[in-house]
Design a protein around this motif. Structure first.
Motif, PDB file in Angstrom:
ATOM      1  N   GLU A 150      61.568 -10.103  31.258  1.00  0.00           N
ATOM      2  CA  GLU A 150      61.060 -11.480  31.201  1.00  0.00           C
ATOM      3  C   GLU A 150      62.024 -12.418  30.481  1.00  0.00           C
ATOM      4  O   GLU A 150      61.620 -13.382  29.834  1.00  0.00           O
ATOM      5  N   TYR A 166      64.099 -14.830  31.668  1.00  0.00           N
ATOM      6  CA  TYR A 166      64.375 -15.523  32.925  1.00  0.00           C
ATOM      7  C   TYR A 166      65.588 -16.441  32.838  1.00  0.00           C
ATOM      8  O   TYR A 166      66.314 -16.609  33.818  1.00  0.00           O
ATOM      9  N   LEU A 171      62.775 -19.250  38.540  1.00  0.00           N
ATOM     10  CA  LEU A 171      62.385 -18.239  37.558  1.00  0.00           C
ATOM     11  C   LEU A 171      62.365 -18.811  36.145  1.00  0.00           C
ATOM     12  O   LEU A 171      61.565 -18.397  35.306  1.00  0.00           O
ATOM     13  N   GLU A 200      61.286 -21.457  35.089  1.00  0.00           N
ATOM     14  CA  GLU A 200      60.031 -22.135  34.761  1.00  0.00           C
ATOM     15  C   GLU A 200      59.075 -21.199  34.024  1.00  0.00           C
ATOM     16  O   GLU A 200      58.152 -21.648  33.346  1.00  0.00           O
ATOM     17  N   LYS A 201      59.296 -19.891  34.170  1.00  0.00           N
ATOM     18  CA  LYS A 201      58.453 -18.913  33.474  1.00  0.00           C
ATOM     19  C   LYS A 201      58.947 -18.641  32.061  1.00  0.00           C
ATOM     20  O   LYS A 201      58.323 -17.867  31.324  1.00  0.00           O
ATOM     21  N   SER A 202      60.067 -19.242  31.693  1.00  0.00           N
ATOM     22  CA  SER A 202      60.686 -18.926  30.407  1.00  0.00           C
ATOM     23  C   SER A 202      59.764 -19.280  29.249  1.00  0.00           C
ATOM     24  O   SER A 202      59.072 -20.299  29.266  1.00  0.00           O
ATOM     25  N   ARG A 203      59.765 -18.428  28.248  1.00  0.00           N
ATOM     26  CA  ARG A 203      59.008 -18.696  27.031  1.00  0.00           C
ATOM     27  C   ARG A 203      59.809 -19.644  26.144  1.00  0.00           C
ATOM     28  O   ARG A 203      61.032 -19.705  26.209  1.00  0.00           O
TER      29      ARG A 203
END
Length: 534
Positions: free
Chosen positions: A166, A168, A286, A288-291
């Motif tokens: 995860e 990304y 992808l 956009e999913k970054s924490r």
């Protein structure tokens, strides 16, 4: 008597406490609530900090820093993740599902072979071509496969690693960096071929043109496809292969009636552009999913390639292995116009044999998923003193699935052969009749058996790569390639071009033996390889 004046806490202390809190929040992201200061120290080490870094936080070492951060354990709001237990499908259902997913992985290759054999052409192959042009295009295709074999492994492995972790932002950055590097590599190899031919004039200008154009366009396509493989979008790759074939059909047969070469070049250019923008649109998405606290520090290029080098070498040698017998067979006939000359009978036998490889690759997905369904649960259910029992269980699994694999392989080879026989009896396609002209049936049988050994080796390799074991795989493909070349060279020159396929068979068995030998060791010590994987 002077009254004491309260002036508030020292701003420096407040700033230091704030910095400690920010550091604490960073190290516990998705880690849960630590039990004590020792676990906080362990999280600091996992985060990558050392004793020398502790000085930046006004601490003598990580243990002291861990004690400074311990008060934040109770007043921090931890993310609570809820997990829904996924009920696995029935065994029959999941075997069918996983086989279809495995077939989706190989479907692009199947589509190319199928349409070439049925309608006479695909994106880069055609039964309409004269031998001279077919030779040039085949050489360009082989070069593209060999040059991009390593890059495809590198992008797929590293990008997928960051996606599974995860990370990304890193997946996006590393994919871009690797892609740029490999595009430059593709261009340099092409330029070297042009310069080499300029001095030695080995290939006529028209053949060199076709070879170079197909090499560049296919190399870009294969390298970009690696991004879709990285994201496990196998169906999307098949869609773009179908799109490319449709564009060839549109330009050549349906509307414009252009020559097959121009039709394929136009199709490849359009497909390359569409695939490129779609691939990087998806990779960019992808991020956009970054924490919020996700790291984005890229590894140094030297370290990146050091870690990927074995997989890149494997990808390169693997495709060299697959094309060696063709090059030996095509160069074995005396008095031909050029040293390498396209051989229709050899190619048809090998193309039909590729269907065996494709059908068996689907079986690989079934086996690896059956393994994954069981191993995590089994290793937890076996205490450390039952390690031998656990290893014996999976040693039996190793023997069982390999025996079943080869039983199914025999069935698949017979199925493909009798399917061709039925097509001959019920159709009037000329290319079917060519299959039964000697020595094509012999080439098919040797190649089909070879691909069965290769498919079984690839299945076992999936286990090894899952646990970061690659040395025996690399040795196996190198020795298999050497044997493939030497045996094929000797027999094709002494007995005839068709015996180059015997080199493929012997080389495949050597490759398989290396893999199986390590496989026995791997499963006998699976507990060790499981826990020491990363």
């Amino acid at each position: 008597m002077n009254e004491a004046v309260y002036i508030g806490p020292d701003p420096k202390i407040l700033q230091q406490v704030k910095a400690w809190r920010e550091l604490y929040e960073q190290i516990v992201v998705e880690k849960g609530k630590p039990l004590n200061n020792w676990e906080v120290t362990a999280l600091l080490e996992i985060y990558g900090l050392r004793d020398v870094d502790a000085a930046e936080h006004d601490a003598a070492d990580l243990f002291e820093l861990g004690r400074y951060l311990t008060p934040f354990i109770e007043d921090y709001k931890y993310e609570v993740k809820t997990f829904e237990l996924e009920v696995p499908p029935s065994k029959v259902k999941r075997i069918i599902q996983n086989y279809l997913e495995g077939m989706a992985f190989a479907l692009p290759m199947l589509l190319q072979v199928f349409f070439t054999l049925v309608i006479g052409y695909g994106i880069w192959s055609s039964l309409e071509l004269d031998v001279r042009t077919a030779t040039a295009i085949a050489m360009g295709t082989f070069a593209a496969l060999v040059v991009t074999g390593g890059p495809a492994q590198a992008i797929g492995r590293k990008g997928l690693f960051y996606i599974k972790m995860e990370e990304y932002n890193l997946a996006y950055k590393i994919t871009k960096k690797l892609f740029r590097y490999f595009v430059v590599q593709i261009a340099i190899v092409g330029l070297l071929v042009l310069v080499f031919n300029l001095f030695f004039q080995l290939i006529p200008t028209d053949m060199l043109f076709h070879m170079f154009v197909y090499y560049i366009l296919l190399s870009l396509l294969f390298t970009t496809f690696a991004i879709f493989y990285m994201m496990e979008l196998y169906g999307t790759i098949s869609f773009y292969v179908l799109l490319g074939i449709f564009l060839v059909y549109l330009c050549h047969s349906l509307i414009f009636h252009l020559g097959i070469i121009y039709s394929q070049i136009i199709s490849l250019i359009i497909t390359d552009i569409v695939v490129f923008f779609d691939a990087f649109r998806r990779v960019k998405k992808l991020t956009e999913k970054s924490r919020e606290k996700e790291g984005d520090a890229e590894p140094r290029l030297s370290l990146l390639f050091y870690s990927l080098n074995p997989y890149m070498l494997y990808g390169t040698f693997y495709f060299m292995f697959l094309v060696t017998d063709r090059l030996l067979a095509w160069s074995a006939i005396p008095f031909q116009p050029y040293y390498i000359w396209f051989n229709v009978r050899d190619e048809i036998g090998l193309d039909w044999a590729l269907i065996v490889l494709i059908l068996l690759i689907g079986l690989s997905e079934v086996i690896i998923y059956e393994f994954m369904y069981r191993v995590n649960e089994d290793i937890i259910s076996h205490p450390y003193f039952e390690a031998r029992k656990f290893n014996r269980l999976y040693s039996k699994f190793f023997i069982k699935f390999n025996i079943i694999f080869f039983i199914i392989a025999v069935f698949v080879i017979l199925l493909v052969y009798w399917s061709i026989r039925l097509l001959q009896q019920n159709t009037e396609w000329d290319f079917i009749d060519v299959f039964f002209v000697d020595p094509t049936p012999m080439i098919f049988i040797f190649a089909a058996i070879s691909y069965a050994f290769v498919a079984n080796a690839l299945t076992n390799i999936l286990f090894f790569f899952s646990y970061s074991r690659y040395i025996s795989v690399l040795k196996g493909i190198i020795f298999g390639l050497i044997v493939n070349f030497l045996v094929g060279l000797l027999l094709s020159r002494m007995l005839g071009y068709q015996y180059a396929t015997v080199g493929l068979l012997v080389g495949s068995i050597v490759f398989w033996l290396f893999v199986i030998r390590f496989g026995r060791k791997f499963f006998k010590n699976l507990d060790y390889y499981y826990y020491s994987a990363y």
